[in-house]
Design a protein around this motif. Structure first.
Motif, PDB file in Angstrom:
ATOM      1  N   UNK A  94       0.894  -1.092  -0.150  1.00  0.00           N
ATOM      2  CA  UNK A  94       0.202   0.109   0.066  1.00  0.00           C
ATOM      3  C   UNK A  94       0.879   1.333  -0.045  1.00  0.00           C
ATOM      4  N   UNK A  95       0.842   1.914  -1.075  1.00  0.00           N
ATOM      5  CA  UNK A  95       1.715   3.034  -1.391  1.00  0.00           C
ATOM      6  C   UNK A  95       1.124   4.539  -1.107  1.00  0.00           C
ATOM      7  N   UNK A  96       1.878   5.483  -0.170  1.00  0.00           N
ATOM      8  CA  UNK A  96       1.108   6.895  -0.293  1.00  0.00           C
ATOM      9  C   UNK A  96       2.452   7.621  -0.698  1.00  0.00           C
ATOM     10  N   UNK A  97       2.235   8.437  -1.755  1.00  0.00           N
ATOM     11  CA  UNK A  97       3.225   9.321  -2.394  1.00  0.00           C
ATOM     12  C   UNK A  97       2.803  10.725  -2.377  1.00  0.00           C
ATOM     13  N   UNK A  98       3.885  11.581  -1.750  1.00  0.00           N
ATOM     14  CA  UNK A  98       3.441  13.081  -1.281  1.00  0.00           C
ATOM     15  C   UNK A  98       4.407  13.605  -1.823  1.00  0.00           C
ATOM     16  N   UNK A  99       4.112  15.006  -2.263  1.00  0.00           N
ATOM     17  CA  UNK A  99       5.156  15.959  -2.822  1.00  0.00           C
ATOM     18  C   UNK A  99       4.577  17.403  -2.478  1.00  0.00           C
ATOM     19  N   UNK A 100       5.393  18.405  -1.780  1.00  0.00           N
ATOM     20  CA  UNK A 100       4.809  19.571  -1.470  1.00  0.00           C
ATOM     21  C   UNK A 100       4.250  20.452  -2.859  1.00  0.00           C
ATOM     22  N   UNK A 101       4.686  20.100  -4.061  1.00  0.00           N
ATOM     23  CA  UNK A 101       4.424  21.051  -5.037  1.00  0.00           C
ATOM     24  C   UNK A 101       3.128  20.691  -5.888  1.00  0.00           C
ATOM     25  N   UNK A 102       2.054  21.629  -5.730  1.00  0.00           N
ATOM     26  CA  UNK A 102       0.935  21.098  -6.191  1.00  0.00           C
ATOM     27  C   UNK A 102       0.967  20.699  -7.809  1.00  0.00           C
ATOM     28  N   UNK A 103       1.773  21.443  -8.519  1.00  0.00           N
ATOM     29  CA  UNK A 103       2.117  20.839 -10.019  1.00  0.00           C
ATOM     30  C   UNK A 103       2.368  19.417  -9.917  1.00  0.00           C
ATOM     31  N   UNK A 104       3.191  18.937  -9.216  1.00  0.00           N
ATOM     32  CA  UNK A 104       3.709  17.478  -9.315  1.00  0.00           C
ATOM     33  C   UNK A 104       2.659  16.456  -9.090  1.00  0.00           C
ATOM     34  N   UNK A 105       1.871  16.752  -7.892  1.00  0.00           N
ATOM     35  CA  UNK A 105       0.685  16.062  -7.724  1.00  0.00           C
ATOM     36  C   UNK A 105      -0.312  16.138  -8.468  1.00  0.00           C
ATOM     37  N   UNK A 106      -0.660  17.320  -9.198  1.00  0.00           N
ATOM     38  CA  UNK A 106      -1.728  17.553 -10.323  1.00  0.00           C
ATOM     39  C   UNK A 106      -1.001  16.484 -11.448  1.00  0.00           C
ATOM     40  N   UNK A 107      -0.149  16.552 -11.695  1.00  0.00           N
ATOM     41  CA  UNK A 107       0.455  15.632 -13.051  1.00  0.00           C
ATOM     42  C   UNK A 107       0.452  14.001 -12.403  1.00  0.00           C
ATOM     43  N   UNK A 108       1.021  13.763 -11.217  1.00  0.00           N
ATOM     44  CA  UNK A 108       0.880  12.333 -11.000  1.00  0.00           C
ATOM     45  C   UNK A 108      -0.539  11.953 -10.841  1.00  0.00           C
ATOM     46  N   UNK A 109      -1.678  12.519 -10.299  1.00  0.00           N
ATOM     47  CA  UNK A 109      -3.066  12.040 -10.302  1.00  0.00           C
ATOM     48  C   UNK A 109      -3.592  11.909 -11.639  1.00  0.00           C
ATOM     49  N   UNK A 110      -3.309  13.097 -12.542  1.00  0.00           N
ATOM     50  CA  UNK A 110      -3.898  12.653 -14.022  1.00  0.00           C
ATOM     51  C   UNK A 110      -3.238  11.614 -14.547  1.00  0.00           C
ATOM     52  N   UNK A 111      -2.222  11.344 -14.631  1.00  0.00           N
ATOM     53  CA  UNK A 111      -1.291  10.251 -15.188  1.00  0.00           C
ATOM     54  C   UNK A 111      -1.466   9.103 -14.659  1.00  0.00           C
ATOM     55  N   UNK A 112      -1.543   9.004 -13.403  1.00  0.00           N
ATOM     56  CA  UNK A 112      -1.514   7.623 -12.826  1.00  0.00           C
ATOM     57  C   UNK A 112      -2.609   7.551 -11.853  1.00  0.00           C
ATOM     58  N   UNK A 113      -3.828   8.073 -12.165  1.00  0.00           N
ATOM     59  CA  UNK A 113      -4.959   7.757 -11.220  1.00  0.00           C
ATOM     60  C   UNK A 113      -5.433   6.641 -10.877  1.00  0.00           C
ATOM     61  N   UNK A 114      -5.233   5.545 -11.837  1.00  0.00           N
ATOM     62  CA  UNK A 114      -5.834   4.096 -11.700  1.00  0.00           C
ATOM     63  C   UNK A 114      -4.718   3.217 -11.175  1.00  0.00           C
ATOM     64  N   UNK A 115      -3.503   3.525 -10.796  1.00  0.00           N
ATOM     65  CA  UNK A 115      -2.294   2.898 -10.622  1.00  0.00           C
ATOM     66  C   UNK A 115      -2.442   2.198  -8.976  1.00  0.00           C
ATOM     67  N   UNK A 116      -3.549   2.731  -8.182  1.00  0.00           N
ATOM     68  CA  UNK A 116      -3.364   2.167  -6.936  1.00  0.00           C
ATOM     69  C   UNK A 116      -2.664   2.816  -5.827  1.00  0.00           C
ATOM     70  N   UNK A 117      -2.156   3.926  -6.343  1.00  0.00           N
ATOM     71  CA  UNK A 117      -1.128   4.666  -5.348  1.00  0.00           C
ATOM     72  C   UNK A 117      -1.959   6.029  -5.036  1.00  0.00           C
ATOM     73  N   UNK A 118      -1.558   6.160  -3.589  1.00  0.00           N
ATOM     74  CA  UNK A 118      -2.674   7.341  -3.049  1.00  0.00           C
ATOM     75  C   UNK A 118      -1.356   8.762  -3.450  1.00  0.00           C
ATOM     76  N   UNK A 119      -1.975   9.670  -4.179  1.00  0.00           N
ATOM     77  CA  UNK A 119      -1.153  10.933  -4.079  1.00  0.00           C
ATOM     78  C   UNK A 119      -1.529  12.137  -3.148  1.00  0.00           C
ATOM     79  N   UNK A 120      -0.783  12.734  -2.628  1.00  0.00           N
ATOM     80  CA  UNK A 120      -1.089  13.807  -1.527  1.00  0.00           C
ATOM     81  C   UNK A 120      -0.280  14.888  -1.629  1.00  0.00           C
ATOM     82  N   UNK A 121      -0.767  15.915  -1.665  1.00  0.00           N
ATOM     83  CA  UNK A 121       0.085  17.203  -1.592  1.00  0.00           C
ATOM     84  C   UNK A 121       0.342  17.548  -0.122  1.00  0.00           C
ATOM     85  N   UNK A 122       1.668  17.533   0.258  1.00  0.00           N
ATOM     86  CA  UNK A 122       2.087  17.553   1.609  1.00  0.00           C
ATOM     87  C   UNK A 122       3.570  17.290   1.845  1.00  0.00           C
TER      88      UNK A 122
END
Length: 255
Positions: A94-122
């Motif tokens: 179970x993976x949680x992936x974080x980044x403080x940059x909203x631009x990175x999290x937006x890209x990660x969610x749009x590109x990998x939304x169905x990958x089973x990874x939880x992306x969070x801006x923090x």
């Protein structure tokens, strides 16, 4: 003029050099292409397949889930690949992936939304304040981005968030790494990867430098090609404490 890490322009870390993608006003289209091309670069040179096989997979189980936190995930390609490898091996991760940059999290969610990874801006510090805890904590290409005075706090946060194994994978500064990236990165057009990659190598540590600035208990291991892997194994402290009958000192950060 020599380019070795011991002489010439790579002799010392270029700690003050700035990567263009880190600037708040950088071009958003070029930044997205940079995140997209990171997937290619990481697949080629980051060495995560070997790290997964040697250090992460042995900690996983087909029964109970293992939690993993990726700090500074960028475009999200590394945690997505870890999730896919674990799934193919029939192991629960179970993976949680974080980044403080909203631009990175937006890209990660749009590109990998169905990958089973939880992306969070923090930032990691927010998760520390929330008393989060994970079996494995990792980062890829983050250490060289940090200011020198910011490294201790980053390592303290990652240790506090982990109850098992911390793995920080980063570039290792060398003339060969610089020359090979200079020669091969010309094909990565329309992004910040070429110029920022060269800056990243100049900002990165040698293994000896990284070991010298890491707190006690951390180990900086050289890995091929041109990598440093900074490791904290909190499981070793627990094993030592069990052998001593519970009389060990558990005062380390996050213990």
């Amino acid at each position: 003029m020599g380019l070795s890490a011991g002489r010439g322009p790579l002799r010392a870390r270029a700690a003050g050099a700035v990567e263009e993608m880190d600037l708040p006003g950088c071009d958003p289209a070029r930044l997205d292409r940079t995140y997209a091309q990171f997937a290619l670069v990481n697949r080629a040179v980051s060495g995560w397949r070997g790290i997964y096989r040697a250090l992460i997979r042995p900690a996983l189980s087909p029964g109970s889930p293992t939690s993993l936190l990726d700090i500074g995930c960028g475009g999200g390609d590394v945690p997505v690949r870890l999730a896919r490898w674990a799934a193919r091996d029939g192991l629960r991760l179970e993976i949680t992936a974080i980044d403080p940059d909203p631009r990175a999290i937006r890209f990660a969610r749009e590109r990998n939304g169905a990958a089973g990874v939880t992306f969070r801006q923090a930032p990691a510090s927010v998760l520390v304040d929330e008393n989060r805890s994970y079996d494995i904590v990792m980062s890829n290409h983050v250490l060289h981005h940090l200011e020198t005075d910011g490294l201790p706090a980053f390592l303290a946060d990652s240790a506090a968030l982990c109850r098992g194994l911390v793995l920080h994978n980063d570039l290792r500064r060398s003339a060969a790494a610089y020359a090979l990236f200079y020669a091969g990165s010309w094909v990565l057009r329309g992004s910040y990867i070429r110029q920022d990659g060269l800056t990243s190598i100049r900002r990165s540590y040698t293994a000896r430098e990284l070991q010298s600035v890491a707190p006690p208990g951390w180990t900086a291991a050289r890995r091929s090609p041109f990598r440093n892997l900074l490791i904290l194994d909190k499981r070793a402290d627990k094993r030592a404490d069990k052998r001593s009958g519970g009389r060990g000192d558990n005062s380390a950060a996050g213990g």
